[in-house]
Scaffold this motif. Structure first.
Motif, short mmCIF file in Angstrom:
data_model
loop_
_atom_site.label_atom_id
_atom_site.label_comp_id
_atom_site.label_asym_id
_atom_site.label_seq_id
_atom_site.Cartn_x
_atom_site.Cartn_y
_atom_site.Cartn_z
N LEU A 153 28.74 -54.21 101.21
CA LEU A 153 28.93 -54.36 102.65
C LEU A 153 29.64 -55.67 103.00
CD1 LEU A 153 25.37 -53.24 103.81
CD2 LEU A 153 27.47 -51.88 103.89
N PHE A 154 29.68 -56.61 102.07
CA PHE A 154 30.15 -57.96 102.38
C PHE A 154 31.54 -58.20 101.80
CE2 PHE A 154 25.57 -58.13 102.54
CZ PHE A 154 25.31 -58.91 103.65
N ASP A 155 32.32 -59.01 102.53
CA ASP A 155 33.59 -59.45 101.98
C ASP A 155 33.38 -60.77 101.24
OD1 ASP A 155 33.39 -61.41 103.94
OD2 ASP A 155 34.89 -60.52 105.25
N GLU A 156 34.47 -61.48 100.96
CA GLU A 156 34.36 -62.72 100.18
C GLU A 156 33.70 -63.85 100.95
OE1 GLU A 156 38.10 -62.64 102.47
OE2 GLU A 156 37.05 -61.25 101.11
N ARG A 157 33.50 -63.69 102.27
CA ARG A 157 32.87 -64.74 103.08
C ARG A 157 31.72 -64.11 103.87
NH1 ARG A 157 34.18 -67.68 108.01
NH2 ARG A 157 35.77 -66.12 108.48
N PRO A 158 30.57 -63.89 103.23
CA PRO A 158 29.48 -63.17 103.90
C PRO A 158 28.86 -63.93 105.06
CG PRO A 158 28.77 -63.98 101.76
CD PRO A 158 30.25 -64.20 101.82
N GLN A 159 28.90 -65.26 105.00
CA GLN A 159 28.32 -66.06 106.08
C GLN A 159 29.42 -66.73 106.88
OE1 GLN A 159 25.18 -68.19 103.66
NE2 GLN A 159 23.97 -67.77 105.49
N ARG A 160 29.32 -66.60 108.20
CA ARG A 160 30.29 -67.21 109.10
C ARG A 160 29.80 -68.53 109.68
NH1 ARG A 160 32.71 -63.20 106.81
NH2 ARG A 160 33.99 -61.78 108.08
N HIS A 161 28.48 -68.75 109.61
CA HIS A 161 27.88 -69.96 110.16
C HIS A 161 26.73 -70.41 109.26
CE1 HIS A 161 30.05 -69.05 113.88
NE2 HIS A 161 29.57 -67.82 113.79
N PRO A 162 26.39 -71.69 109.28
CA PRO A 162 25.22 -72.15 108.51
C PRO A 162 23.96 -71.43 108.97
CG PRO A 162 26.52 -74.02 109.29
CD PRO A 162 27.05 -72.81 109.98
N ALA A 163 23.12 -71.04 108.04
CA ALA A 163 21.90 -70.32 108.36
C ALA A 163 20.98 -71.16 109.24
CB ALA A 163 21.16 -69.92 107.09
N GLY A 164 20.41 -70.53 110.25
CA GLY A 164 19.43 -71.18 111.10
C GLY A 164 19.99 -72.06 112.19
N ARG A 165 21.30 -72.14 112.33
CA ARG A 165 21.89 -73.08 113.29
C ARG A 165 22.21 -72.44 114.64
NH1 ARG A 165 24.35 -77.45 110.67
NH2 ARG A 165 24.98 -78.13 112.76
#
Length: 482
Positions: free
Chosen positions: A161-173
């Motif tokens: 389901l994910f591309d090469e950049r699964p996170q767009r923002h730091p977690a929890g921010r």
């Protein structure tokens, strides 16, 4: 169900309560004719202005459906309460309940990283709570193609389901809505239920106990077909209804007015067979509560939050090709509304739903529960704690509530109010406000007499700055001056 016909769900069907039990609705649940007329008018305006092939709505009050109506047609007939519509992201509220059930059973903690339970996920450090509240920083959508119109077999594993950049923002921010995060939560449910598909877990653990037999992964007749409406002409185009596979937990479900009335009642009250009231209230709590009241939208654990004209509403919007849905509930007024329509865009389903709740509240304000004395016997020592207490010179009142609970209220107009739950060790835990989660203890002197209250290090005394109490910093020996 004709356009102005009312359909009802008994309290026991809706929330697992016996009639007459605490919290069951009173005899004043029927709506007045002028209220029903106003509700039908709002629904009709929503369908006409939104150019929807059909729109159906219902209102729940006191744990039961008290009004329903519909405009337009499905297969040439006015839709009734048992016609299925696709409900899109309302599916997320169901998945969140499954996750909280796992938590309440001790199979996970919300603070657990998802990687502790799911192998080969590209975001192993994102916590379960962050996934539930869309604060893990994940991408909003899976990698192409457009998942709502694509057969789910194209992505056989969660990692696909994910591309090469699964996170767009730091977690929890920050809050960043993520459909793909709920795909992971569905996989988590399957993993901790021994490989049973999440939809089957949902049917067994939630839908069957609540009597929601018409909520399904695939449409079952009678159901509405989904349509797109041409923006510049009164013409329709059929929309596909793909089985979205791994993305199903983000928006796959189909349901009916009757079933969603039961779901609305559950989200307001809980049901011990599925999830208790305390855990349901946790779903409705802002995931990162704001420190001021200056907010108009937020998110709990699988539940959206709105402020409208001083009221707090909880629920969710839903959108899939050919369908829009909304469920909004006012917990304080014990009123909820559901709106379903078979149109990709145009109708303001969410606005209609919030307006339906507002119409009921404006026309027929909730009648409060009658006052009743506490069930006995009364504990004299507990009663002796009640009355005036002072934090410094600021007066507060401590009142005794049901089940040995306490309520602290400032008397000067300034201060922090909170309710407290009694614990087995003789302390109390704050339930809301500034003191939520904080511990209230009774302090005693050498003779065992009550000398003060300790609330998260704040000392409350029977007199303003009482010299005999352990006030931090001490009390000036010369006392008060004039």
């Amino acid at each position: 169900m004709t356009i102005a016909e009312s359909t009802e769900i008994s309290p026991s069907e809706a929330v697992g309560q016996e009639p007459g039990a605490p919290g069951a609705p009173d005899e004043c649940t029927e709506l007045l004719p002028q209220t029903r007329r106003a509700l039908l008018h709002r629904l009709a305006v929503g369908q006409a202005e939104g150019r929807a092939p059909s729109m159906a709505g219902a209102v729940v009050r006191g744990g039961r459906a008290v009004w329903s109506g519909a405009r337009g047609s499905v297969e040439g007939e006015v839709p009734h309460g048992d016609v299925q519509y696709r409900i899109g992201s309302l599916t997320k509220t169901f998945v969140a309940v499954l996750v909280l059930r796992l938590r309440d059973e001790g199979l996970l903690r919300l603070s657990d990283p998802v990687g502790a339970h799911l192998a080969d996920t590209p975001v192993p450090d994102a916590t379960i709570a962050q996934l539930l509240s869309h604060s893990a920083g994940l991408a909003a959508e899976p990698r192409g193609p457009w998942w709502e119109r694509t057969a789910g077999e194209l992505r056989p594993e969660p990692a696909d389901l994910f591309d090469e950049r699964p996170q767009r923002h730091p977690a929890g921010r920050r809050h960043h809505y993520s459909n793909v995060g709920y795909a992971l939560l569905g996989a988590l449910v399957e993993r901790l239920r021994g490989g049973l598909p999440w939809g089957e877990v949902l049917r067994r653990e939630v839908l069957e106990p609540l009597g929601m037999s018409r909520t399904t992964l695939r449409p079952e007749r009678p159901y509405a077909s989904g349509w797109a409406v041409h923006p510049w002409a009164d013409a329709l185009l059929p929309e596909p209804a793909a089985d979205t596979g791994l993305m199903g937990p983000a928006g796959q479900l189909w349901s009916t007015l009757q079933d969603l009335c039961r779901w609305a009642a559950f989200l307001l009250r809980g049901d011990g067979r599925v999830l208790g009231a305390a855990s349901v209230a946790e779903l409705r709590t802002p995931a990162v509560p704001p420190e001021s009241g200056a907010w108009d939208a937020g998110y709990g654990l699988g539940v959206q939050l709105l402020r409208r004209e001083g009221r707090l509403l909880v629920g969710h919007h839903g959108s899939m090709p050919g369908f829009l849905a909304a469920l909004w509930a006012d917990v304080e007024e014990d009123v909820a509304a559901v709106v379903l329509t078979n149109c990709t865009s145009g109708p303001a389903a969410g606005a209609v739903a919030t307006d339906l709740t507002g119409i009921v509240i404006a026309h027929e304000p909730r009648i409060p529960e009658p006052w009743r004395p506490l069930p006995g016997p009364l504990d004299p020592e507990l009663l002796a704690l009640t009355g005036p207490w002072y934090w410094g010179a600021n007066p507060h009142a401590l009142r005794l509530r049901a089940e040995r609970g306490l309520e602290l209220t400032p008397l000067s107009g300034a201060g922090r109010a909170s309710r407290f739950r009694a614990e087995k060790d003789g302390t109390w835990t704050g339930l809301d406000g500034y003191y939520a989660g904080e511990t209230l203890r009774v302090g005693r002197d050498r003779d065992g007499a009550v000398s003060h209250l300790d609330l998260g290090t704040f000392v409350f005394t029977r007199e303003p700055y009482e010299p005999s109490a352990p006030v931090p910093g001490g009390v000036d020996p010369d006392g008060w001056r004039v």
